[in-house]
Design a protein around this motif. Structure first.
Motif, PDB file in Angstrom:
ATOM      1  N   THR A 282       0.769 -17.075 -29.054  1.00 11.48           N
ATOM      2  CA  THR A 282       1.791 -17.715 -29.361  1.00 11.48           C
ATOM      3  C   THR A 282       0.743 -17.353 -31.546  1.00 11.48           C
ATOM      4  O   THR A 282       0.213 -17.588 -31.374  1.00 11.48           O
ATOM      5  CB  THR A 282       1.789 -19.751 -29.711  1.00 11.48           C
ATOM      6  OG1 THR A 282       1.237 -20.214 -30.412  1.00 11.48           O
ATOM      7  CG2 THR A 282       2.874 -19.757 -28.104  1.00 11.48           C
ATOM      8  N   LEU A 360       3.129 -26.379 -25.873  1.00 12.54           N
ATOM      9  CA  LEU A 360       4.698 -25.254 -25.521  1.00 12.54           C
ATOM     10  C   LEU A 360       6.433 -25.018 -26.535  1.00 12.54           C
ATOM     11  O   LEU A 360       6.835 -25.200 -27.040  1.00 12.54           O
ATOM     12  CB  LEU A 360       4.931 -24.659 -24.869  1.00 12.54           C
ATOM     13  CG  LEU A 360       3.475 -23.104 -24.617  1.00 12.54           C
ATOM     14  CD1 LEU A 360       3.429 -22.216 -23.535  1.00 12.54           C
ATOM     15  CD2 LEU A 360       3.142 -22.320 -25.966  1.00 12.54           C
ATOM     16  N   LYS A 364       7.220 -25.268 -30.163  1.00  9.23           N
ATOM     17  CA  LYS A 364       9.057 -25.002 -30.895  1.00  9.23           C
ATOM     18  C   LYS A 364      10.040 -25.793 -31.011  1.00  9.23           C
ATOM     19  O   LYS A 364      10.767 -25.532 -32.158  1.00  9.23           O
ATOM     20  CB  LYS A 364       9.162 -23.974 -29.092  1.00  9.23           C
ATOM     21  CG  LYS A 364      10.531 -23.037 -29.507  1.00  9.23           C
ATOM     22  CD  LYS A 364      10.992 -21.832 -28.208  1.00  9.23           C
ATOM     23  CE  LYS A 364      12.163 -21.413 -28.684  1.00  9.23           C
ATOM     24  NZ  LYS A 364      12.089 -20.875 -29.253  1.00  9.23           N
ATOM     25  N   PHE A 370       7.616 -21.311 -35.235  1.00  9.36           N
ATOM     26  CA  PHE A 370       7.236 -20.832 -33.889  1.00  9.36           C
ATOM     27  C   PHE A 370       7.542 -19.691 -33.186  1.00  9.36           C
ATOM     28  O   PHE A 370       8.483 -19.721 -33.425  1.00  9.36           O
ATOM     29  CB  PHE A 370       7.944 -22.113 -33.390  1.00  9.36           C
ATOM     30  CG  PHE A 370       6.951 -21.741 -31.156  1.00  9.36           C
ATOM     31  CD1 PHE A 370       5.900 -22.613 -31.284  1.00  9.36           C
ATOM     32  CD2 PHE A 370       7.682 -21.055 -30.933  1.00  9.36           C
ATOM     33  CE1 PHE A 370       5.134 -21.660 -30.212  1.00  9.36           C
ATOM     34  CE2 PHE A 370       7.320 -20.438 -29.269  1.00  9.36           C
ATOM     35  CZ  PHE A 370       5.626 -21.338 -28.815  1.00  9.36           C
ATOM     36  N   TRP A 372       6.329 -16.370 -30.885  1.00  8.28           N
ATOM     37  CA  TRP A 372       5.333 -16.162 -29.438  1.00  8.28           C
ATOM     38  C   TRP A 372       4.591 -14.818 -30.355  1.00  8.28           C
ATOM     39  O   TRP A 372       5.349 -13.650 -30.949  1.00  8.28           O
ATOM     40  CB  TRP A 372       6.217 -15.123 -28.035  1.00  8.28           C
ATOM     41  CG  TRP A 372       6.537 -16.429 -27.445  1.00  8.28           C
ATOM     42  CD1 TRP A 372       7.823 -15.997 -27.576  1.00  8.28           C
ATOM     43  CD2 TRP A 372       6.550 -17.493 -26.637  1.00  8.28           C
ATOM     44  NE1 TRP A 372       8.826 -17.537 -26.733  1.00  8.28           N
ATOM     45  CE2 TRP A 372       7.087 -17.947 -26.360  1.00  8.28           C
ATOM     46  CE3 TRP A 372       4.824 -17.932 -26.321  1.00  8.28           C
ATOM     47  CZ2 TRP A 372       8.044 -19.641 -25.748  1.00  8.28           C
ATOM     48  CZ3 TRP A 372       5.253 -19.116 -25.729  1.00  8.28           C
ATOM     49  CH2 TRP A 372       6.359 -19.835 -25.683  1.00  8.28           C
ATOM     50  N   ARG A 388       8.082 -17.802 -20.810  1.00 13.13           N
ATOM     51  CA  ARG A 388       8.274 -17.352 -22.412  1.00 13.13           C
ATOM     52  C   ARG A 388       9.954 -17.544 -21.935  1.00 13.13           C
ATOM     53  O   ARG A 388      10.506 -18.817 -22.738  1.00 13.13           O
ATOM     54  CB  ARG A 388       7.936 -15.810 -22.097  1.00 13.13           C
ATOM     55  CG  ARG A 388       8.510 -15.380 -23.402  1.00 13.13           C
ATOM     56  CD  ARG A 388       8.279 -14.585 -24.046  1.00 13.13           C
ATOM     57  NE  ARG A 388       8.142 -12.990 -22.752  1.00 13.13           N
ATOM     58  CZ  ARG A 388       9.666 -12.733 -22.852  1.00 13.13           C
ATOM     59  NH1 ARG A 388      10.312 -13.043 -23.492  1.00 13.13           N
ATOM     60  NH2 ARG A 388       9.557 -11.879 -21.862  1.00 13.13           N
TER      61      ARG A 388
END
Length: 422
Positions: A282, A360, A364, A370, A372, A388
């Motif tokens: 991330t 995670l 987000k 946020f 990736w 993901r």
């Protein structure tokens, strides 16, 4: 005691002495009884090999794949112990990522040099595999390659793939490989998390094992040899520990901890690493450049809402503190960022992989910035695209974990066939 597995014969020895077998590839040297009364202190594979006068290496030119963690109980490095000992012919050292003496950061190594302390040639194995690594073994002139490195228990910790690459290369070069076992610092109780999809194989995951594998390096070597080596098994011997049980955390072993890499300073780091290392995938800091890597997580613009959301999940064995820190290198170098510190309160109940997924998801949901990493590194770490894409689709922790349940159950079944300790 004969184990019901093809090619594996375990033989007990008195007072910790080694008893070797002539069973060929896949031979394990079994643990004997420790010294003293009560439960014995853990003796590593090397400690037991040395106590037996290196008989397993007799008549061989020996090279060692190791790093600063290759130490004895009295904190001497095994290379420094073996080099002057006439009972073993040590002729070469092979350094992995971070190097033999451990001076390189993540993604680096020390290159080829002669070790100042012993004069031995040190060869660089980092990012070498297959025939190029086999050529290194051939050029070194060794007959037997010994592997002795402390692992951290996670699929994406690269030393186990150095082991895998060395096994393949040793087979290609016609060399024998001996693995000296050390504890899994976070116990060997359970395999956790998603299993690698072979389509995502990289140096942070070569083959189909779970994110937290719950195995020792010797157990992994047996698994690799019998399940995964593409060109057939290498001539393999493993030297077991004595005194280690599957439920042992590192502090129960009586062994000294040496950081296996610069950002693995304590056994507590290893405890969270198999979950929080996912933040490498991330745009948040995973705590590199702080004194608590992988326990501190954050980014510019993150505030108290993340810790509140994470604590609201009431995850077992863990709590999250609102934290602010300024990394000295890596992401956000020299900038003050907000985030969380992971505090494990009950390590028996704590599930690092589910905790990493929950963090995670809550990051987000609570921080609009946020993202990736653009190279989808998260897919390499989790070993698939599902984690993901499911998080992006709004899945919760239970839904994401449910998606890997069948693969994990299948891996656990295979894993059981290669466990050496109770």
């Amino acid at each position: 005691m004969t184990l019901s597995r093809r090619g594996l014969l375990a033989v007990g020895g008195a007072m910790g002495a080694l008893a070797t077998t002539a069973a060929g590839p896949g031979t394990a040297v079994a643990a004997g009884q420790g010294q003293g009364t009560g439960r014995p202190r853990v003796r590593t594979g090397f400690d037991r090999l040395a106590a037996d006068g290196y008989r397993l290496l007799a008549g061989q030119k020996v090279g060692v794949v190791t790093n600063p963690t290759g130490i004895t109980g009295d904190v001497r490095h095994i290379v420094d112990v073996m080099h002057p000992d006439e009972r073993v012919n040590l002729t070469a050292v092979f350094g992995p990522e971070h190097g033999f003496r451990g001076t390189a950061q993540a993604g680096g190594s020390e290159g080829r040099y002669d070790d100042p302390a012993t004069g031995l040639p040190v060869y660089d194995t980092y990012l070498k595999s297959g025939q190029p690594l086999a050529d290194v073994f051939t050029a070194s002139g060794v007959d037997t390659v010994v592997f002795d490195i402390q692992d951290a228990g996670s699929r994406f910790y690269t030393y186990i793939w150095t082991l895998y690459d060395c096994m393949e290369a040793a087979a290609l070069a016609g060399k024998r490989l001996v693995v000296l076992d050390r504890p899994n610092p976070v116990t060997g109780r359970a395999a956790l998390g998603p299993v690698l999809d072979p389509a995502f194989a990289t140096f942070v995951g070569r083959r189909e094992i779970s994110q937290a594998h719950g195995m020792t390096v010797a157990e992994l070597a047996l698994l690799f040899n019998e399940e995964f080596l593409a060109d057939g098994p290498v001539e393999l011997d493993v030297v077991k520990m004595s005194g280690w049980r599957r439920g042992d955390f590192f502090d129960a072993t009586g062994l000294p901890w040496v950081p296996p890499s610069p950002n693995m300073p304590t056994p507590e780091t290893a405890l969270v690493y198999s979950g929080t290392c996912l933040f490498e995938g991330t745009n948040l800091s995973e705590g590199r450049g702080t004194t608590r890597p992988f326990e501190l997580l954050g980014a510019e613009g993150v505030d108290h809402r993340w810790a509140e959301a994470a604590n609201g999940l009431e995850l077992p064995g863990v709590a999250f503190r609102e934290a602010y820190f300024a990394p000295t290198f890596s992401k956000f170098q020299g900038k003050t960022v907000g985030g969380v510190q992971v505090h494990v309160q009950d390590r028996e109940a704590f599930d690092p992989v589910r905790t990493g997924i929950a963090l995670l998801i809550t990051a987000k949901r609570t921080w609009s910035g946020f993202a990736w990493r653009s190279d989808n590194w998260i897919d390499k770490l989790t070993g698939n695209t599902r984690v993901r894409t499911m998080i992006d689709a709004g899945a919760d922790t239970d839904e994401v974990a449910g998606a890997w349940a069948a693969d994990l159950a299948a891996f656990r079944k295979v894993r059981r066939n290669h466990l050496l300790y109770r």
